[in-house]
Scaffold this motif. Structure first.
Motif, PDB file in Angstrom:
ATOM      1  N   ILE A 262     -34.775  26.654 -58.142  1.00 14.67           N
ATOM      2  CA  ILE A 262     -36.212  26.595 -57.898  1.00 14.67           C
ATOM      3  C   ILE A 262     -36.794  28.008 -57.829  1.00 14.67           C
ATOM      4  N   SER A 263     -37.907  28.203 -58.484  1.00 19.96           N
ATOM      5  CA  SER A 263     -38.722  29.410 -58.315  1.00 19.96           C
ATOM      6  C   SER A 263     -40.024  29.005 -57.641  1.00 19.96           C
ATOM      7  N   VAL A 264     -40.373  29.693 -56.571  1.00 22.02           N
ATOM      8  CA  VAL A 264     -41.635  29.436 -55.880  1.00 22.02           C
ATOM      9  C   VAL A 264     -42.608  30.550 -56.232  1.00 22.02           C
ATOM     10  N   VAL A 265     -43.809  30.182 -56.649  1.00 16.41           N
ATOM     11  CA  VAL A 265     -44.850  31.145 -56.990  1.00 16.41           C
ATOM     12  C   VAL A 265     -45.969  31.038 -55.960  1.00 16.41           C
ATOM     13  N   CYS A 266     -46.297  32.177 -55.345  1.00 18.01           N
ATOM     14  CA  CYS A 266     -47.293  32.186 -54.274  1.00 18.01           C
ATOM     15  C   CYS A 266     -48.301  33.306 -54.550  1.00 18.01           C
ATOM     16  N   PRO A 267     -49.425  33.014 -55.183  1.00 18.97           N
ATOM     17  CA  PRO A 267     -50.441  34.049 -55.429  1.00 18.97           C
ATOM     18  C   PRO A 267     -51.145  34.436 -54.134  1.00 18.97           C
ATOM     19  N   CYS A 268     -51.524  35.699 -54.021  1.00 19.31           N
ATOM     20  CA  CYS A 268     -52.184  36.123 -52.790  1.00 19.31           C
ATOM     21  C   CYS A 268     -53.216  37.206 -53.066  1.00 19.31           C
ATOM     22  N   TYR A 269     -54.238  37.220 -52.241  1.00 19.31           N
ATOM     23  CA  TYR A 269     -55.257  38.253 -52.254  1.00 19.31           C
ATOM     24  C   TYR A 269     -55.781  38.385 -50.824  1.00 19.31           C
ATOM     25  N   ASN A 270     -55.513  39.530 -50.201  1.00 28.31           N
ATOM     26  CA  ASN A 270     -55.907  39.768 -48.806  1.00 28.31           C
ATOM     27  C   ASN A 270     -55.388  38.668 -47.881  1.00 28.31           C
ATOM     28  N   GLU A 271     -54.094  38.443 -47.940  1.00 30.04           N
ATOM     29  CA  GLU A 271     -53.454  37.406 -47.127  1.00 30.04           C
ATOM     30  C   GLU A 271     -52.432  38.008 -46.168  1.00 30.04           C
ATOM     31  N   GLU A 272     -52.742  39.174 -45.586  1.00 27.55           N
ATOM     32  CA  GLU A 272     -51.799  39.809 -44.670  1.00 27.55           C
ATOM     33  C   GLU A 272     -51.469  38.934 -43.468  1.00 27.55           C
ATOM     34  N   ALA A 273     -52.375  38.050 -43.104  1.00 30.61           N
ATOM     35  CA  ALA A 273     -52.134  37.188 -41.943  1.00 30.61           C
ATOM     36  C   ALA A 273     -51.252  35.997 -42.272  1.00 30.61           C
ATOM     37  N   ASN A 274     -51.004  35.730 -43.558  1.00 32.42           N
ATOM     38  CA  ASN A 274     -50.326  34.491 -43.930  1.00 32.42           C
ATOM     39  C   ASN A 274     -48.998  34.659 -44.663  1.00 32.42           C
ATOM     40  N   VAL A 275     -48.772  35.787 -45.349  1.00 34.50           N
ATOM     41  CA  VAL A 275     -47.648  35.851 -46.288  1.00 34.50           C
ATOM     42  C   VAL A 275     -46.291  35.643 -45.607  1.00 34.50           C
ATOM     43  N   GLU A 276     -46.085  36.240 -44.442  1.00 38.17           N
ATOM     44  CA  GLU A 276     -44.795  36.060 -43.767  1.00 38.17           C
ATOM     45  C   GLU A 276     -44.615  34.620 -43.303  1.00 38.17           C
ATOM     46  N   ALA A 277     -45.676  34.037 -42.769  1.00 36.99           N
ATOM     47  CA  ALA A 277     -45.567  32.674 -42.239  1.00 36.99           C
ATOM     48  C   ALA A 277     -45.363  31.656 -43.350  1.00 36.99           C
ATOM     49  N   ILE A 278     -46.088  31.798 -44.489  1.00 38.92           N
ATOM     50  CA  ILE A 278     -45.936  30.824 -45.568  1.00 38.92           C
ATOM     51  C   ILE A 278     -44.546  30.928 -46.186  1.00 38.92           C
ATOM     52  N   ALA A 279     -44.022  32.147 -46.323  1.00 38.48           N
ATOM     53  CA  ALA A 279     -42.675  32.301 -46.873  1.00 38.48           C
ATOM     54  C   ALA A 279     -41.642  31.651 -45.963  1.00 38.48           C
ATOM     55  N   ALA A 280     -41.769  31.857 -44.659  1.00 37.63           N
ATOM     56  CA  ALA A 280     -40.822  31.254 -43.713  1.00 37.63           C
ATOM     57  C   ALA A 280     -40.888  29.730 -43.771  1.00 37.63           C
ATOM     58  N   ALA A 281     -42.108  29.189 -43.853  1.00 34.70           N
ATOM     59  CA  ALA A 281     -42.265  27.734 -43.882  1.00 34.70           C
ATOM     60  C   ALA A 281     -41.689  27.132 -45.160  1.00 34.70           C
ATOM     61  N   VAL A 282     -41.942  27.784 -46.303  1.00 33.13           N
ATOM     62  CA  VAL A 282     -41.448  27.262 -47.576  1.00 33.13           C
ATOM     63  C   VAL A 282     -39.932  27.384 -47.654  1.00 33.13           C
ATOM     64  N   ILE A 283     -39.390  28.525 -47.241  1.00 33.46           N
ATOM     65  CA  ILE A 283     -37.937  28.721 -47.292  1.00 33.46           C
ATOM     66  C   ILE A 283     -37.223  27.718 -46.393  1.00 33.46           C
ATOM     67  N   ALA A 284     -37.816  27.398 -45.245  1.00 32.47           N
ATOM     68  CA  ALA A 284     -37.216  26.396 -44.358  1.00 32.47           C
ATOM     69  C   ALA A 284     -37.110  25.042 -45.057  1.00 32.47           C
ATOM     70  N   GLN A 285     -38.121  24.673 -45.826  1.00 35.43           N
ATOM     71  CA  GLN A 285     -38.074  23.407 -46.562  1.00 35.43           C
ATOM     72  C   GLN A 285     -37.042  23.464 -47.693  1.00 35.43           C
ATOM     73  N   LEU A 286     -36.962  24.591 -48.407  1.00 38.78           N
ATOM     74  CA  LEU A 286     -36.015  24.709 -49.515  1.00 38.78           C
ATOM     75  C   LEU A 286     -34.576  24.665 -49.025  1.00 38.78           C
ATOM     76  N   GLU A 287     -34.318  25.282 -47.890  1.00 40.56           N
ATOM     77  CA  GLU A 287     -32.954  25.303 -47.376  1.00 40.56           C
ATOM     78  C   GLU A 287     -32.484  23.922 -46.949  1.00 40.56           C
ATOM     79  N   GLN A 288     -33.410  23.015 -46.694  1.00 45.50           N
ATOM     80  CA  GLN A 288     -33.040  21.633 -46.388  1.00 45.50           C
ATOM     81  C   GLN A 288     -32.635  20.855 -47.643  1.00 45.50           C
ATOM     82  N   CYS A 289     -33.023  21.377 -48.817  1.00 45.31           N
ATOM     83  CA  CYS A 289     -32.846  20.636 -50.068  1.00 45.31           C
ATOM     84  C   CYS A 289     -31.576  21.025 -50.824  1.00 45.31           C
ATOM     85  N   ASP A 290     -30.788  21.963 -50.269  1.00 43.28           N
ATOM     86  CA  ASP A 290     -29.540  22.388 -50.903  1.00 43.28           C
ATOM     87  C   ASP A 290     -29.792  22.877 -52.327  1.00 43.28           C
TER      88      ASP A 290
END
Length: 328
Positions: A24-52
């Motif tokens: 899987i490749s995850v694509v996450c476009p961003c513009y002035n998202e300093e408040a969100n990038v770390e949290a969205i990556a953590a949330a998405v990676i947590a879901q991917l790690e459940q999927c083996d």
């Protein structure tokens, strides 16, 4: 002493082991998202790690003016699975995400917004359906109750695209979803300079499954989307997926010609009845001229459409840097 290397094979002939592409490749476009990038990556990676699944996580930054790039650079240093493409300027909401999708290497690509309005919890369902054979899985937002004029605007917009678009779009799909590699490679080969990606998914002809979901509230930061930005996006999408509009002058030419014919008939009738036929003749002349003008515009528009089809090849964005990609 016995050499470890066969005498007829030099060390330079030994190829390095091939690295398998991620699932899987995850694509996450961003513009002035300093408040969100770390949290969205953590949330998405947590879901991917459940999927083996093996995965890579790509951010593409559209020339943010805050600390977004700095934060993502630090994330890349901590986790090689996280990658960054930073653009030299803001290339818009259509070109930048699509460029990043084409830069992926996974067997399937997931597109998700960086502001949590696309729920990461749907990712396991996307992957389950993909594993079952679905080439495209799209999340579709359940329409919230809104003012009557906004609801009317949605109906008009979707009706207009349905009538004049080159293909039907999936209502209430935003691009959040999963696309198989064969779909991505097909669309990349079109070299569309203004890619309306969710429309191009339909254009591919591959089957699409949908997963309805409620729009999640933005958790942090302020959206950079204004009415004018959204209107610009809508017009670009219409222009990129509705080449039939270039033939609209042909229809107007037919209507004008019919009106001219009716006006000529009215002029003849008025002349027979000794009425004021002059105004009818003048109106018929104007309508006839309008028909000729619309006919000429129709032919010009069709030529523009053909030129567009034959000259695709404009780069989507210009990159300033890449981090954690194999080519450097």
């Amino acid at each position: 002493m016995i050499s470890d290397i066969s005498p007829d094979i030099s060390p330079s002939d030994v190829s390095p082991p091939e690295i398998s592409p991620p699932d899987i490749s995850v694509v996450c476009p961003c513009y002035n998202e300093e408040a969100n990038v770390e949290a969205i990556a953590a949330a998405v990676i947590a879901q991917l790690e459940q999927c083996d699944v093996s995965f890579e996580y790509l951010f593409i930054d559209n020339a943010s003016t805050d600390r977004t790039v700095e934060i993502v650079r630090a994330m890349c240093a901590r986790d090689a699975r996280i990658k960054l493409i930073a653009n030299t300027r803001n290339f818009g909401q259509m070109r930048s995400p699509t460029h990043c999708i084409y830069a992926t290497s996974g067997r399937a690509v997931i597109g998700i917004a960086s502001d949590f309005q696309d729920p990461p919890e749907l990712i396991p369902e996307f992957i389950r359906r993909w594993r079952a054979g679905a080439p495209i899985v799209l999340g579709t937002r359940i329409v919230e109750k809104s003012s009557w004029w906004l609801g009317l605007g949605r109906k008009i917009a979707y009706g207009f695209l349905e009538k004049f678009g080159d293909y039907s779009i999936v209502p209430h799909a935003t691009g959040f979803g999963l696309y198989d590699r064969r779909v991505v490679d097909l669309l990349a080969g079109l070299h569309e300079p203004e890619p309306f990606f969710r429309g191009m998914l339909v254009e591919s002809g591959y089957g699409i499954e949908t997963v309805p979901h409620a729009r999640a509230p933005r958790q942090r930061g302020i959206s950079s989307n204004t009415f004018l930005r959204l209107a610009d996006f809508a017009l670009s999408g219409l222009a990129g997926s509705a080449k039939k509009l270039l033939r609209l002058p042909f229809l107007l030419a037919v209507v004008s010609a019919l009106l001219a014919g009716l006006t000529v008939a009215a002029a003849l009738l008025s002349w027979v009845l000794d009425g004021p036929a002059g105004w009818f003749w003048m109106a018929a002349l104007i309508e006839g001229n309008a028909a000729l003008v619309f006919l000429a515009l129709g032919f010009m528009g069709d030529q523009v459409r053909l030129i567009s089809e034959r000259t695709r090849g404009t780069p989507l964005v210009v990159e300033r840097e890449r981090i954690n990609f194999a080519e450097g």
